[in-house]
Design a protein around this motif. Structure first.
Motif, PDB file in Angstrom:
ATOM      1  N   THR A  40     -36.750  -1.386 -17.163  1.00  0.00           N
ATOM      2  CA  THR A  40     -35.593  -0.799 -17.860  1.00  0.00           C
ATOM      3  C   THR A  40     -35.881   0.879 -18.276  1.00  0.00           C
ATOM      4  O   THR A  40     -35.197   1.744 -17.929  1.00  0.00           O
ATOM      5  CB  THR A  40     -35.330  -1.427 -19.267  1.00  0.00           C
ATOM      6  OG1 THR A  40     -34.831  -2.953 -18.837  1.00  0.00           O
ATOM      7  CG2 THR A  40     -34.195  -0.616 -19.876  1.00  0.00           C
ATOM      8  N   THR A  43     -35.932   2.868 -14.758  1.00  0.00           N
ATOM      9  CA  THR A  43     -34.644   3.132 -14.194  1.00  0.00           C
ATOM     10  C   THR A  43     -33.890   3.550 -15.220  1.00  0.00           C
ATOM     11  O   THR A  43     -32.499   3.482 -15.313  1.00  0.00           O
ATOM     12  CB  THR A  43     -34.256   1.993 -13.534  1.00  0.00           C
ATOM     13  OG1 THR A  43     -34.181   0.747 -14.553  1.00  0.00           O
ATOM     14  CG2 THR A  43     -35.122   1.621 -12.403  1.00  0.00           C
ATOM     15  N   ARG A  44     -34.139   4.420 -16.034  1.00  0.00           N
ATOM     16  CA  ARG A  44     -32.954   4.812 -17.243  1.00  0.00           C
ATOM     17  C   ARG A  44     -32.306   6.049 -16.781  1.00  0.00           C
ATOM     18  O   ARG A  44     -31.170   5.919 -17.365  1.00  0.00           O
ATOM     19  CB  ARG A  44     -34.166   5.476 -18.626  1.00  0.00           C
ATOM     20  CG  ARG A  44     -33.349   5.704 -19.563  1.00  0.00           C
ATOM     21  CD  ARG A  44     -34.123   6.207 -20.859  1.00  0.00           C
ATOM     22  NE  ARG A  44     -34.764   4.743 -21.238  1.00  0.00           N
ATOM     23  CZ  ARG A  44     -35.655   4.733 -22.122  1.00  0.00           C
ATOM     24  NH1 ARG A  44     -36.193   5.900 -22.699  1.00  0.00           N
ATOM     25  NH2 ARG A  44     -36.146   3.666 -22.560  1.00  0.00           N
ATOM     26  N   THR A  45     -32.938   6.894 -15.950  1.00  0.00           N
ATOM     27  CA  THR A  45     -31.898   7.759 -15.602  1.00  0.00           C
ATOM     28  C   THR A  45     -31.511   7.545 -14.071  1.00  0.00           C
ATOM     29  O   THR A  45     -32.050   6.816 -13.312  1.00  0.00           O
ATOM     30  CB  THR A  45     -32.741   9.060 -15.387  1.00  0.00           C
ATOM     31  OG1 THR A  45     -33.746   9.004 -14.440  1.00  0.00           O
ATOM     32  CG2 THR A  45     -33.301   9.522 -16.841  1.00  0.00           C
ATOM     33  N   ARG A  46     -30.343   8.111 -13.702  1.00  0.00           N
ATOM     34  CA  ARG A  46     -29.672   8.388 -12.716  1.00  0.00           C
ATOM     35  C   ARG A  46     -30.728   8.341 -11.377  1.00  0.00           C
ATOM     36  O   ARG A  46     -30.608   7.744 -10.541  1.00  0.00           O
ATOM     37  CB  ARG A  46     -28.255   9.008 -12.458  1.00  0.00           C
ATOM     38  CG  ARG A  46     -27.818   8.511 -11.225  1.00  0.00           C
ATOM     39  CD  ARG A  46     -26.225   9.483 -11.110  1.00  0.00           C
ATOM     40  NE  ARG A  46     -25.513   9.157 -11.910  1.00  0.00           N
ATOM     41  CZ  ARG A  46     -24.581   8.054 -11.938  1.00  0.00           C
ATOM     42  NH1 ARG A  46     -24.405   7.640 -10.613  1.00  0.00           N
ATOM     43  NH2 ARG A  46     -23.532   7.728 -12.683  1.00  0.00           N
ATOM     44  N   PRO A  47     -31.240   9.555 -11.359  1.00  0.00           N
ATOM     45  CA  PRO A  47     -32.285   9.770 -10.353  1.00  0.00           C
ATOM     46  C   PRO A  47     -33.286   8.775 -10.130  1.00  0.00           C
ATOM     47  O   PRO A  47     -33.716   8.475  -8.975  1.00  0.00           O
ATOM     48  CB  PRO A  47     -32.904  11.301 -10.626  1.00  0.00           C
ATOM     49  CG  PRO A  47     -31.826  11.772 -11.595  1.00  0.00           C
ATOM     50  CD  PRO A  47     -31.255  10.494 -12.281  1.00  0.00           C
ATOM     51  N   ARG A  49     -32.964   5.561 -11.012  1.00  0.00           N
ATOM     52  CA  ARG A  49     -32.475   4.382 -10.248  1.00  0.00           C
ATOM     53  C   ARG A  49     -32.297   4.635  -8.648  1.00  0.00           C
ATOM     54  O   ARG A  49     -32.430   3.949  -8.009  1.00  0.00           O
ATOM     55  CB  ARG A  49     -31.025   4.096 -11.064  1.00  0.00           C
ATOM     56  CG  ARG A  49     -31.467   3.352 -12.303  1.00  0.00           C
ATOM     57  CD  ARG A  49     -30.107   2.864 -12.753  1.00  0.00           C
ATOM     58  NE  ARG A  49     -28.773   3.867 -12.762  1.00  0.00           N
ATOM     59  CZ  ARG A  49     -28.620   4.525 -13.921  1.00  0.00           C
ATOM     60  NH1 ARG A  49     -29.324   4.551 -14.972  1.00  0.00           N
ATOM     61  NH2 ARG A  49     -27.859   5.687 -13.916  1.00  0.00           N
ATOM     62  N   LEU A  50     -31.637   5.861  -8.163  1.00  0.00           N
ATOM     63  CA  LEU A  50     -31.612   6.300  -6.908  1.00  0.00           C
ATOM     64  C   LEU A  50     -33.076   6.082  -6.005  1.00  0.00           C
ATOM     65  O   LEU A  50     -33.128   5.833  -5.047  1.00  0.00           O
ATOM     66  CB  LEU A  50     -30.966   7.620  -6.777  1.00  0.00           C
ATOM     67  CG  LEU A  50     -30.780   7.966  -5.424  1.00  0.00           C
ATOM     68  CD1 LEU A  50     -29.623   7.057  -4.674  1.00  0.00           C
ATOM     69  CD2 LEU A  50     -30.211   9.528  -5.368  1.00  0.00           C
TER      70      LEU A  50
END
Length: 66
Positions: A40, A43-47, A49-50
């Motif tokens: 968690t 992968t908190r930020t969108r970049p 996760r990408l």
């Protein structure tokens, strides 16, 4: 040792390490953060996760697609 044997040994070693990293936080409180909490936070930020999805897709394409 053949390349196939080495590959199997490495995968077994990685699986063992993964299991230890998942189980260890529950056996020794405070030693490590649980895997879900770590994932968690990573992968908190969108970049982030990408990047995770791209790395996962690359690994799948190169090692699992045959």
């Amino acid at each position: 040792m053949t390349l196939r044997t080495l590959t199997v040994v490495v995968f077994i070693l990685m699986g063992t390490i993964a299991v230890v990293l998942v189980v260890l936080p529950y056996l020794r409180r405070g030693a490590l953060a649980p895997a879900g909490e770590t994932f968690t936070r990573l992968t908190r930020t969108r970049p982030a996760r990408l990047a995770f999805v791209l790395v996962w897709a690359w690994l799948g394409w190169h090692f699992l697609a045959r």
